[in-house]
Structure formats: C-alpha cells, structure tokens
Scaffold this motif. Sequence first.
Motif, mmCIF file in Angstrom:
data_model
loop_
_atom_site.group_PDB
_atom_site.id
_atom_site.type_symbol
_atom_site.label_atom_id
_atom_site.label_comp_id
_atom_site.label_asym_id
_atom_site.label_seq_id
_atom_site.Cartn_x
_atom_site.Cartn_y
_atom_site.Cartn_z
ATOM 1 N N ARG A 114 0.838 -1.210 0.000
ATOM 2 C CA ARG A 114 0.000 0.000 0.000
ATOM 3 C C ARG A 114 0.869 1.255 0.000
ATOM 4 N N TRP A 115 1.890 1.265 0.867
ATOM 5 C CA TRP A 115 2.788 2.423 0.965
ATOM 6 C C TRP A 115 3.496 2.694 -0.367
ATOM 7 N N LEU A 116 4.002 1.651 -0.992
ATOM 8 C CA LEU A 116 4.689 1.798 -2.273
ATOM 9 C C LEU A 116 3.753 2.304 -3.366
ATOM 10 N N SER A 117 2.476 1.955 -3.276
ATOM 11 C CA SER A 117 1.520 2.396 -4.296
ATOM 12 C C SER A 117 1.076 3.845 -4.086
ATOM 13 N N GLU A 118 1.208 4.349 -2.837
ATOM 14 C CA GLU A 118 0.728 5.691 -2.517
ATOM 15 C C GLU A 118 1.833 6.744 -2.472
ATOM 16 N N ASP A 119 3.069 6.322 -2.209
ATOM 17 C CA ASP A 119 4.160 7.269 -1.955
ATOM 18 C C ASP A 119 5.237 7.122 -3.028
ATOM 19 N N ILE A 120 5.328 8.075 -3.931
ATOM 20 C CA ILE A 120 6.299 8.014 -5.024
ATOM 21 C C ILE A 120 7.723 8.092 -4.492
ATOM 22 N N ASN A 121 7.921 8.712 -3.321
ATOM 23 C CA ASN A 121 9.272 8.853 -2.766
ATOM 24 C C ASN A 121 9.853 7.499 -2.384
ATOM 25 N N ILE A 122 9.103 6.687 -1.628
ATOM 26 C CA ILE A 122 9.628 5.386 -1.202
ATOM 27 C C ILE A 122 9.714 4.438 -2.394
ATOM 28 N N LEU A 123 8.783 4.558 -3.346
ATOM 29 C CA LEU A 123 8.853 3.728 -4.550
ATOM 30 C C LEU A 123 10.106 4.055 -5.355
ATOM 31 N N ARG A 124 10.421 5.342 -5.470
ATOM 32 C CA ARG A 124 11.620 5.760 -6.206
ATOM 33 C C ARG A 124 12.879 5.251 -5.524
ATOM 34 N N LEU A 125 12.941 5.364 -4.202
ATOM 35 C CA LEU A 125 14.117 4.935 -3.467
ATOM 36 C C LEU A 125 14.305 3.421 -3.543
ATOM 37 N N ALA A 126 13.213 2.679 -3.401
ATOM 38 C CA ALA A 126 13.308 1.216 -3.486
ATOM 39 C C ALA A 126 13.709 0.782 -4.895
ATOM 40 N N SER A 127 13.144 1.428 -5.892
ATOM 41 C CA SER A 127 13.484 1.105 -7.278
ATOM 42 C C SER A 127 14.935 1.458 -7.586
ATOM 43 N N LYS A 128 15.391 2.585 -7.055
ATOM 44 C CA LYS A 128 16.779 3.007 -7.261
ATOM 45 C C LYS A 128 17.745 1.995 -6.662
ATOM 46 N N HIS A 129 17.453 1.527 -5.450
ATOM 47 C CA HIS A 129 18.305 0.529 -4.819
ATOM 48 C C HIS A 129 18.334 -0.764 -5.632
ATOM 49 N N THR A 130 17.181 -1.197 -6.096
ATOM 50 C CA THR A 130 17.116 -2.422 -6.875
ATOM 51 C C THR A 130 17.889 -2.281 -8.178
ATOM 52 N N ALA A 131 17.728 -1.146 -8.843
ATOM 53 C CA ALA A 131 18.434 -0.907 -10.104
ATOM 54 C C ALA A 131 19.937 -0.842 -9.875
ATOM 55 N N PHE A 132 20.366 -0.223 -8.773
ATOM 56 C CA PHE A 132 21.795 -0.119 -8.486
ATOM 57 C C PHE A 132 22.411 -1.496 -8.273
ATOM 58 N N LYS A 133 21.695 -2.365 -7.547
ATOM 59 C CA LYS A 133 22.205 -3.720 -7.318
ATOM 60 C C LYS A 133 22.313 -4.487 -8.635
ATOM 61 N N LEU A 134 21.322 -4.324 -9.502
ATOM 62 C CA LEU A 134 21.359 -4.986 -10.803
ATOM 63 C C LEU A 134 22.508 -4.446 -11.642
ATOM 64 N N TYR A 135 22.699 -3.131 -11.617
ATOM 65 C CA TYR A 135 23.796 -2.503 -12.361
ATOM 66 C C TYR A 135 25.146 -3.021 -11.866
ATOM 67 N N ARG A 136 25.307 -3.048 -10.550
ATOM 68 C CA ARG A 136 26.573 -3.499 -9.965
ATOM 69 C C ARG A 136 26.840 -4.953 -10.307
ATOM 70 N N SER A 137 25.807 -5.784 -10.224
ATOM 71 C CA SER A 137 25.961 -7.195 -10.550
ATOM 72 C C SER A 137 26.279 -7.401 -12.022
ATOM 73 N N SER A 138 25.565 -6.666 -12.891
ATOM 74 C CA SER A 138 25.792 -6.799 -14.334
ATOM 75 C C SER A 138 27.190 -6.328 -14.726
#
Length: 235
Positions: A114-138
Amino acid sequence: MTLTELEDRVPALWEYTKNMPQDIRSRCTVRTHAPGSIIHQKDMELNYFGIVAAGENRVINEFENGNVYMIEGNQAIDFIGEVTILACMERTSVTIEAVTDNVVAYISRKDAERWLSEDINILRLASKHTAFKLYRSSYTNGAKLFYPPAYLLLDYIVRFGRQNGMDNHKSSKNLIINRTRQLLQEEIGVNVKTLNRTIYQLKQEGFFDVCKGKISFSREQYEAAVTWLNASKDK
C-alpha cells in the motif's frame, strides 16, 4: 525501540520514512539481527518489508549440495524484501545474512504494498536501490570465471579500501578485513586451498600483511594493488 527513536538515532532514515502513513508507522517494529544470523532465508514466503537503518549484510545463494555463492554485500541504508515485492513474487530468491549488527524497521508486506503504491518517494528509493544492485551485478558479472585468483583477491581488497575511505588522501590508518577464510572464499568465489595459496603469494609480494589470520593493508599497499589491477586490465 520505536521507529521515531530509530529516526532520531539515524537521521538519514527520515528521507525514507518521512511520508509513511501514520497508521502504518504505528504498526512498524524495530528489530536487531546479530552478526551471523539469517535475516531471511531463500525460498521462504515473504510476509514483511524492511528498511535496514544500520549494519552490513550479505546476500547469498545456497544450493542443495551445501555450496554457498555470495551475490553481493550491502550496507545501510538498504531494504529487505524489496526485490520480491517489486517483482510480485511470493517467495524470496536469496538468503540474507547479517555481517554486523543489523537494525531493521519492519512493516507487513500488505502495508508495504500500500505504501509503495501511494508514496512516489519510497517507490523511487526502493526502485533506485534495486536498479543499483542490478547494475553493480551486471557490471562485474563473469569476472570470477575469467580473472585469476590474485586479481579477484586484490580487486576485493581495493573495493574494501574504497568503501572504508582509503581513497581519502588524508587517510593514514591501516585497514583490517575482519573476515574468516570461509567468508572470503564465498565472497571472492575461489576455494579455500586456492585462497590460502593466493594470500600467501600476495603477502610475500608485499601487497598486504596478515595479522592474526586477517588481511591488513596500508595506504601504500592499497595504492600498489590499484596500480597492479590497472596494469592487469590493460593486458
């Protein structure tokens, strides 16, 4: 400890939790995971979402034959369960183990979705972390297959040095990698016999010292490792 108390202790956490709905905040719990403990296990049903406010952990993949492969190491501030939730999967794909004390703020998966669907800030931060881990791994994917053990160990030492401020020209203290040989084997991706042989070889060449079984290196040794790695890349 409450979430508010944790925010007072770790002010950087506020950037992540500032828009958390009040009712979700009231249900948030704070837990500390001791070094060596499992934060979550591979293939378990994920019922929670966590924000790591303090500590270091490692992400590993365990196989039925008992072998362990380390995927990455993470430091706060980080997330627990974000990949599973963003991927809309029910079960975790990796095991997360605490390396140091991990202080984690937890909410339920239902509240997190629910929080991720309502708050663009936490969604952006979580997505950024996930993308960074994928980038680092790749970016580093395949290195363990094609580089010799000496390169992998020195690369590990250099990355450890950078993470701990060795690039700061004012830094003069020696750094100690407080890892057991078993942990180093899993993190670097070579077997223990090869690792021990490589440590002995590189110690003899002056790239680091060994103090009570742990690798220790100075700024000068760090710079020598950086120079060696750069020269190896050019070959």
